[in-house]
Each structure stands twice: as structure tokens, then as C-alpha cells.
Design a protein around this motif. Structure first.
Motif, PDB file in Angstrom:
ATOM      1  N   GLY A 183       1.021  -1.300  -0.088  1.00  0.00           N
ATOM      2  CA  GLY A 183       0.178   0.155  -0.291  1.00  0.00           C
ATOM      3  C   GLY A 183       0.532   1.160  -0.084  1.00  0.00           C
ATOM      4  N   GLY A 184       2.257   1.114  -0.133  1.00  0.00           N
ATOM      5  CA  GLY A 184       3.508   2.190  -0.522  1.00  0.00           C
ATOM      6  C   GLY A 184       3.423   3.355   1.480  1.00  0.00           C
ATOM      7  N   GLU A 185       2.736   2.534   2.472  1.00  0.00           N
ATOM      8  CA  GLU A 185       3.179   3.339   3.418  1.00  0.00           C
ATOM      9  C   GLU A 185       4.708   2.394   4.571  1.00  0.00           C
ATOM     10  N   ALA A 186       5.224   3.852   5.353  1.00  0.00           N
ATOM     11  CA  ALA A 186       6.605   3.252   5.924  1.00  0.00           C
ATOM     12  C   ALA A 186       6.441   2.517   6.774  1.00  0.00           C
ATOM     13  N   ILE A 187       7.257   1.841   6.627  1.00  0.00           N
ATOM     14  CA  ILE A 187       7.265   0.876   8.198  1.00  0.00           C
ATOM     15  C   ILE A 187       7.992   1.412   9.310  1.00  0.00           C
ATOM     16  N   CYS A 188       7.433   2.431  10.427  1.00  0.00           N
ATOM     17  CA  CYS A 188       8.510   3.071  11.943  1.00  0.00           C
ATOM     18  C   CYS A 188       8.894   1.800  12.599  1.00  0.00           C
ATOM     19  N   ARG A 189       9.333   2.049  14.067  1.00  0.00           N
ATOM     20  CA  ARG A 189       9.474   2.021  14.891  1.00  0.00           C
ATOM     21  C   ARG A 189       9.772   3.323  16.382  1.00  0.00           C
ATOM     22  N   ASN A 190       8.994   3.046  17.009  1.00  0.00           N
ATOM     23  CA  ASN A 190       9.045   4.086  18.120  1.00  0.00           C
ATOM     24  C   ASN A 190       8.590   3.857  19.724  1.00  0.00           C
ATOM     25  N   GLU A 191       9.571   3.543  20.591  1.00  0.00           N
ATOM     26  CA  GLU A 191       9.508   2.514  21.299  1.00  0.00           C
ATOM     27  C   GLU A 191       8.663   1.449  21.242  1.00  0.00           C
ATOM     28  N   GLY A 192       9.077   0.251  20.591  1.00  0.00           N
ATOM     29  CA  GLY A 192       8.351  -0.475  20.070  1.00  0.00           C
ATOM     30  C   GLY A 192       6.906  -0.992  19.515  1.00  0.00           C
ATOM     31  N   LEU A 193       6.398   0.290  19.429  1.00  0.00           N
ATOM     32  CA  LEU A 193       5.477   1.047  18.694  1.00  0.00           C
ATOM     33  C   LEU A 193       5.575   0.870  17.191  1.00  0.00           C
ATOM     34  N   VAL A 194       4.746  -0.108  16.332  1.00  0.00           N
ATOM     35  CA  VAL A 194       5.219  -0.005  14.789  1.00  0.00           C
ATOM     36  C   VAL A 194       4.151   1.275  14.072  1.00  0.00           C
ATOM     37  N   VAL A 195       5.184   2.437  13.863  1.00  0.00           N
ATOM     38  CA  VAL A 195       4.300   3.617  12.924  1.00  0.00           C
ATOM     39  C   VAL A 195       3.974   3.581  11.803  1.00  0.00           C
ATOM     40  N   PHE A 196       3.091   2.961  10.733  1.00  0.00           N
ATOM     41  CA  PHE A 196       3.097   3.924   9.603  1.00  0.00           C
ATOM     42  C   PHE A 196       2.938   4.837   9.253  1.00  0.00           C
ATOM     43  N   VAL A 197       3.742   5.604   8.079  1.00  0.00           N
ATOM     44  CA  VAL A 197       4.013   6.422   7.772  1.00  0.00           C
ATOM     45  C   VAL A 197       3.896   6.986   5.784  1.00  0.00           C
ATOM     46  N   PRO A 198       2.695   7.731   5.465  1.00  0.00           N
ATOM     47  CA  PRO A 198       3.085   7.266   3.870  1.00  0.00           C
ATOM     48  C   PRO A 198       3.427   8.644   3.525  1.00  0.00           C
ATOM     49  N   GLY A 199       4.657   8.466   2.046  1.00  0.00           N
ATOM     50  CA  GLY A 199       5.363   9.366   1.970  1.00  0.00           C
ATOM     51  C   GLY A 199       6.708   9.714   2.172  1.00  0.00           C
ATOM     52  N   LEU A 200       7.172   8.336   3.532  1.00  0.00           N
ATOM     53  CA  LEU A 200       8.145   8.237   3.843  1.00  0.00           C
ATOM     54  C   LEU A 200       9.381   7.256   2.548  1.00  0.00           C
ATOM     55  N   LEU A 201      10.654   7.067   2.596  1.00  0.00           N
ATOM     56  CA  LEU A 201      11.070   6.436   1.978  1.00  0.00           C
ATOM     57  C   LEU A 201      12.578   5.674   3.094  1.00  0.00           C
ATOM     58  N   PRO A 202      12.176   4.058   2.804  1.00  0.00           N
ATOM     59  CA  PRO A 202      13.347   3.207   3.810  1.00  0.00           C
ATOM     60  C   PRO A 202      14.555   4.514   3.961  1.00  0.00           C
ATOM     61  N   GLY A 203      15.066   4.794   5.410  1.00  0.00           N
ATOM     62  CA  GLY A 203      16.360   5.131   5.564  1.00  0.00           C
ATOM     63  C   GLY A 203      16.603   6.818   5.699  1.00  0.00           C
TER      64      GLY A 203
END
Length: 227
Positions: A16-36
Motif C-alpha cells: 500500500g506504500g506506507e513506510a514501516i517505522c518503529r518508536n518505543e516498540g510501537l510500529v508506526v505507518f507513515v505514508p510518503g516516507l522512503l526507507p532510510g
């Protein structure tokens, strides 16, 4: 975790194109962000195991990032996933998404399947066949889903919303579809409707231009224009 901003770094891209990020153990999906890439983001919704957020500010930018080509996507429409990167990088990201889906959902997780997965990929469809189009991420889509608003204006829904972006058109569709959208709109499109248009592409996958218009009330109107 619903107020203020946090800083996250994208690890990968989800289906679906959302970036997979993590913050304090929580997965955060962010659209418009590229890996790295790292960004300050604002949480828009949160569940027990994951949250969704929107970019407030890019902190670090990938060398693969580029200006969005599609006018509709640039205006906030939910079309053209990964329109903010190069076509080669988009194919590489989609290949990783496909392989990950096969591993996790398709049962191809055993080591013996890795040589098979190495051959799985998203192929290059080549540059646009239409004059003046140099970017291979434009004018290639032969099937597209549109919506009309309460005034009968046609466009693509804004990402994560029912609002229809009508001011700008998606540039991924072939000219036949773009022309059909204008024709339907000028003839008086049904209000608050879903419109699916399929057109013949240069490889002849579709024999004609087929229009299927389904209103939210369940009525179906069909038409066919031969090319």
C-alpha cells in the motif's frame, strides 16, 4: 500517543506504500516516507500494537526521492503509490513487498524457497509510448478507479478520506482513460458515484474502452465506447 510529534526512521515499505517505522516498540505507518529517511511525524490514529502518522517535516532525505510527477498525487489524492521516488527504486521496493508477502502469507518462508524468490520481481514496462511522456511512471495504467463528488465532478479520493480531488488529474492513466473521464464529466456524471474505466493498452490486453459506473445507491449504469 495522540498528541505532539515524534521522530521516526523508515525501515521498509508496507503493502500500500506506507513506510514501516518503529518508536518505543510501537510500529508506526507513515505514508510518503522512503526507507532510510527520518522525519518528524504527527500521530493521526493509534491502536494497541501500531499507529498511523503523517509527515510534519523531513529530517533526512533519501537520494532516491524526487518531486511527485502526478498532479493529483501532489494535491493529496490517494493514487500513484511511491510517486515520490524514481521508477527503478519503486520497482525495487515493490519487489521486496511482493517477496515479503510470499514469505509471510504464501508459505514460502523456508530457506529452500529463497532461490525461487530471488527470481520474483516487478518488471520494467518501459517508457511511455505516448508523445511527450518521458517518465515510465506516467501514462501506463489501463484500468483506473475514480469517484465523483456531490456535484458530479470526477477525480481520485484523497488518501485516507472520502473527499474527491477534482482539481488535478492522475497522470498514470493512458490518454484514452483521461479522455473518457472528461467525456463522462461533461456529459453529466452520476453524483457520489464510483467509476471504473478500462482501456486498451499498447500490448492489446483490452479490446475496447469499457466503462462501469456504480452509484452508491446500488444502481449500475454501463456503457461501451469502441476504440
Amino acid at each position: 500517543m495522540t498528541e505532539g510529534t515524534i521522530t521516526v526512521t523508515a525501515d521498509a515499505i508496507a503493502h500500500g506504500g506506507e513506510a514501516i517505522c518503529r518508536n518505543e516498540g510501537l510500529v508506526v505507518f507513515v505514508p510518503g516516507l522512503l526507507p532510510g529517511e527520518t522525519a518528524a511525524v504527527r500521530i493521526t490514529s493509534a491502536k494497541k500494537s501500531f499507529a498511523r502518522a503523517e509527515i510534519v517535516e523531513l529530517v533526512s532525505v533519501s537520494p532516491e526521492r524526487r518531486p511527485i510527477v502526478c498532479p493529483a498525487a501532489a494535491a493529496g489524492a490517494g493514487c500513484c503509490d511511491l510517486a515520490y521516488t524514481t521508477s527503478a527504486h519503486a520497482r525495487a521496493l515493490k519487489t521486496e513487498i511482493l517477496r515479503d508477502q510470499l514469505r509471510r502469507l504464501g508459505g514460502f518462508s523456508a530457506a529452500e524457497w529463497e532461490p525461487v524468490l530471488d527470481d520474483v520481481g516487478v518488471r520494467d514496462i518501459g517508457p511511455s509510448a505516448h508523445p511527450g511522456e518521458q517518465d515510465e511512471m506516467q501514462r501506463w495504467r489501463t484500468v483506473a478507479r475514480w469517484h465523483s463528488d456531490s456535484s458530479g465532478r470526477i477525480g481520485v479520493r484523497r488518501a485516507g478520506s472520502h473527499r474527491v480531488v477534482t482539481e488535478d488529474r492522475c497522470s498514470q492513466v493512458v490518454p484514452e482513460i483521461a479522455a473518457a473521464v472528461e467525456l463522462i464529466e461533461s456529459a453529466g456524471a452520476p453524483k457520489d458515484a464510483e467509476i471504473v474505466i478500462a482501456a486498451q493498452d499498447r500490448r492489446g490486453l483490452f479490446a475496447d474502452l469499457a466503462l462501469a459506473i456504480s452509484s452508491l445507491g446500488g444502481n449500475v449504469v454501463g456503457a461501451r465506447v469502441f476504440t
